[in-house]
Design a protein around this motif. Sequence first.
Motif, PDB file in Angstrom:
ATOM      1  N   LEU A 134      -7.337  -6.022  -0.590  1.00 39.27           N
ATOM      2  CA  LEU A 134      -7.399  -6.745   0.687  1.00 39.27           C
ATOM      3  C   LEU A 134      -8.837  -7.103   1.067  1.00 39.27           C
ATOM      4  N   LYS A 135      -9.747  -6.159   1.002  1.00 37.98           N
ATOM      5  CA  LYS A 135     -11.138  -6.424   1.391  1.00 37.98           C
ATOM      6  C   LYS A 135     -11.720  -7.550   0.543  1.00 37.98           C
ATOM      7  N   LYS A 136     -11.489  -7.498  -0.753  1.00 43.00           N
ATOM      8  CA  LYS A 136     -11.997  -8.529  -1.656  1.00 43.00           C
ATOM      9  C   LYS A 136     -11.421  -9.898  -1.283  1.00 43.00           C
ATOM     10  N   GLN A 137     -10.122  -9.952  -1.037  1.00 43.86           N
ATOM     11  CA  GLN A 137      -9.490 -11.226  -0.678  1.00 43.86           C
ATOM     12  C   GLN A 137     -10.067 -11.780   0.625  1.00 43.86           C
ATOM     13  N   LEU A 138     -10.256 -10.920   1.611  1.00 42.23           N
ATOM     14  CA  LEU A 138     -10.815 -11.363   2.893  1.00 42.23           C
ATOM     15  C   LEU A 138     -12.235 -11.880   2.711  1.00 42.23           C
ATOM     16  N   GLU A 139     -13.043 -11.163   1.959  1.00 48.57           N
ATOM     17  CA  GLU A 139     -14.422 -11.579   1.725  1.00 48.57           C
ATOM     18  C   GLU A 139     -14.488 -12.898   0.962  1.00 48.57           C
ATOM     19  N   GLU A 140     -13.620 -13.069  -0.024  1.00 47.63           N
ATOM     20  CA  GLU A 140     -13.607 -14.317  -0.789  1.00 47.63           C
ATOM     21  C   GLU A 140     -13.234 -15.514   0.080  1.00 47.63           C
ATOM     22  N   THR A 160      -7.773  -0.062  11.192  1.00 48.11           N
ATOM     23  CA  THR A 160      -8.718  -0.554  12.199  1.00 48.11           C
ATOM     24  C   THR A 160     -10.082   0.108  12.041  1.00 48.11           C
ATOM     25  N   ARG A 161     -10.094   1.399  11.818  1.00 42.09           N
ATOM     26  CA  ARG A 161     -11.362   2.106  11.634  1.00 42.09           C
ATOM     27  C   ARG A 161     -12.107   1.564  10.410  1.00 42.09           C
ATOM     28  N   MET A 162     -11.394   1.383   9.329  1.00 42.11           N
ATOM     29  CA  MET A 162     -12.040   0.878   8.116  1.00 42.11           C
ATOM     30  C   MET A 162     -12.509  -0.565   8.311  1.00 42.11           C
ATOM     31  N   ALA A 163     -11.710  -1.373   8.988  1.00 37.46           N
ATOM     32  CA  ALA A 163     -12.110  -2.762   9.250  1.00 37.46           C
ATOM     33  C   ALA A 163     -13.418  -2.799  10.026  1.00 37.46           C
ATOM     34  N   GLY A 164     -13.500  -1.979  11.070  1.00 39.02           N
ATOM     35  CA  GLY A 164     -14.725  -1.912  11.854  1.00 39.02           C
ATOM     36  C   GLY A 164     -15.902  -1.434  11.029  1.00 39.02           C
ATOM     37  N   ASN A 165     -15.677  -0.424  10.219  1.00 38.52           N
ATOM     38  CA  ASN A 165     -16.750   0.101   9.374  1.00 38.52           C
ATOM     39  C   ASN A 165     -17.185  -0.896   8.311  1.00 38.52           C
ATOM     40  N   PHE A 166     -16.272  -1.727   7.843  1.00 38.73           N
ATOM     41  CA  PHE A 166     -16.617  -2.768   6.867  1.00 38.73           C
ATOM     42  C   PHE A 166     -17.346  -3.948   7.514  1.00 38.73           C
ATOM     43  N   GLY A 167     -17.430  -3.957   8.837  1.00 33.61           N
ATOM     44  CA  GLY A 167     -18.169  -5.008   9.523  1.00 33.61           C
ATOM     45  C   GLY A 167     -17.333  -6.161  10.041  1.00 33.61           C
ATOM     46  N   PHE A 217     -14.494   0.754  17.100  1.00 34.05           N
ATOM     47  CA  PHE A 217     -14.064   0.120  15.859  1.00 34.05           C
ATOM     48  C   PHE A 217     -13.450  -1.254  16.101  1.00 34.05           C
ATOM     49  N   ALA A 218     -12.998  -1.485  17.339  1.00 33.21           N
ATOM     50  CA  ALA A 218     -12.296  -2.730  17.669  1.00 33.21           C
ATOM     51  C   ALA A 218     -12.314  -2.946  19.168  1.00 33.21           C
ATOM     52  N   MET A 219     -11.956  -4.158  19.550  1.00 28.78           N
ATOM     53  CA  MET A 219     -11.664  -4.445  20.953  1.00 28.78           C
ATOM     54  C   MET A 219     -10.147  -4.386  21.078  1.00 28.78           C
ATOM     55  N   VAL A 220      -9.668  -3.582  22.005  1.00 27.17           N
ATOM     56  CA  VAL A 220      -8.233  -3.474  22.239  1.00 27.17           C
ATOM     57  C   VAL A 220      -7.891  -4.431  23.371  1.00 27.17           C
ATOM     58  N   ILE A 221      -6.998  -5.384  23.070  1.00 27.85           N
ATOM     59  CA  ILE A 221      -6.615  -6.398  24.052  1.00 27.85           C
ATOM     60  C   ILE A 221      -5.094  -6.557  24.065  1.00 27.85           C
ATOM     61  N   GLN A 222      -4.600  -7.272  25.055  1.00 24.97           N
ATOM     62  CA  GLN A 222      -3.172  -7.562  25.182  1.00 24.97           C
ATOM     63  C   GLN A 222      -2.837  -8.858  24.440  1.00 24.97           C
ATOM     64  N   LYS A 248       0.856  -1.185   0.000  1.00 21.82           N
ATOM     65  CA  LYS A 248       0.000   0.000   0.000  1.00 21.82           C
ATOM     66  C   LYS A 248       0.893   1.236   0.000  1.00 21.82           C
ATOM     67  N   ASN A 249       0.316   2.386  -0.324  1.00 22.33           N
ATOM     68  CA  ASN A 249       1.083   3.624  -0.208  1.00 22.33           C
ATOM     69  C   ASN A 249       0.310   4.728   0.493  1.00 22.33           C
ATOM     70  N   VAL A 250      -0.748   4.348   1.193  1.00 23.54           N
ATOM     71  CA  VAL A 250      -1.507   5.256   2.051  1.00 23.54           C
ATOM     72  C   VAL A 250      -1.662   4.592   3.420  1.00 23.54           C
ATOM     73  N   ASN A 251      -2.333   5.282   4.354  1.00 27.96           N
ATOM     74  CA  ASN A 251      -2.437   4.769   5.720  1.00 27.96           C
ATOM     75  C   ASN A 251      -3.291   3.514   5.869  1.00 27.96           C
ATOM     76  N   SER A 252      -4.282   3.331   5.035  1.00 23.32           N
ATOM     77  CA  SER A 252      -5.164   2.176   5.176  1.00 23.32           C
ATOM     78  C   SER A 252      -4.713   1.012   4.302  1.00 23.32           C
ATOM     79  N   ALA A 253      -4.737  -0.167   4.881  1.00 23.57           N
ATOM     80  CA  ALA A 253      -4.424  -1.381   4.113  1.00 23.57           C
ATOM     81  C   ALA A 253      -5.530  -1.715   3.118  1.00 23.57           C
ATOM     82  N   PHE A 254      -6.669  -1.043   3.228  1.00 24.60           N
ATOM     83  CA  PHE A 254      -7.806  -1.313   2.338  1.00 24.60           C
ATOM     84  C   PHE A 254      -7.845  -0.406   1.108  1.00 24.60           C
ATOM     85  N   ILE A 255      -7.236   0.768   1.177  1.00 26.98           N
ATOM     86  CA  ILE A 255      -7.321   1.731   0.084  1.00 26.98           C
ATOM     87  C   ILE A 255      -6.240   1.445  -0.956  1.00 26.98           C
TER      88      ILE A 255
END
Length: 187
Positions: free
Chosen positions: A100-106, A127-134, A174-179, A89-96
């Motif tokens: 990636l989203k297509k591969q995960l959904e498939e 993380t924000r985009m992942a949460g927004n994508f469901g 957007f997520a659960m933050v855990i250790q 990627k060349n921006v902050n989101s791994a989805f833009i």
Amino acid sequence: MKIDHKTTLLLIDLQKGFEDIEYWGGGRNNPEAELNASKVLKAWRDKGLPLYHIQHCSTTKGSPLEHNNTGNEFIDLVKPMKDEPVIQKNVNSAFIGTDLKKQLEEKGVTKLVIVGLTTDHCISTTTRMAGNFGFETYLIEDAVATFDKIGVNGEKYPAQLIHDTALASLHEEFAMVIQSSDLMKLL
């Protein structure tokens, strides 16, 4: 949280260029982040669970993460194996700008576990985009880190404060933050 083959680990931007602490702001929190990420990766590999390495290929001239710079390489602790997928990627989101989203959904992925760098940039945005994508998303607090930041009025904010406030904004929204220790108990 049930971890199964519908749960995918995203290792984001664990690259040598982030070792240049001065370039990124002069101070950094969580010096064990990469080691903790490598422990998660080892457990993930041992279970044969799906994962993706995300690689930031900066378009900023002089960035340690530029595509042809040695800083663009993954750190040795988490270097991808030859059969493990890498998303560039060349921006902050791994989805833009990636599929990636297509591969995960498939693959029927419904849950994501996120580790890497940096807490307030690529980790937060992905993380924000992942949460927004469901996706049911889990961010591993001790396997992410960031750097000091300079505010709009020139004030310096320490990395730990940036890290803590970024995680507070993500947790339970957007997520659960855990250790990592909590994640390991689930594996």
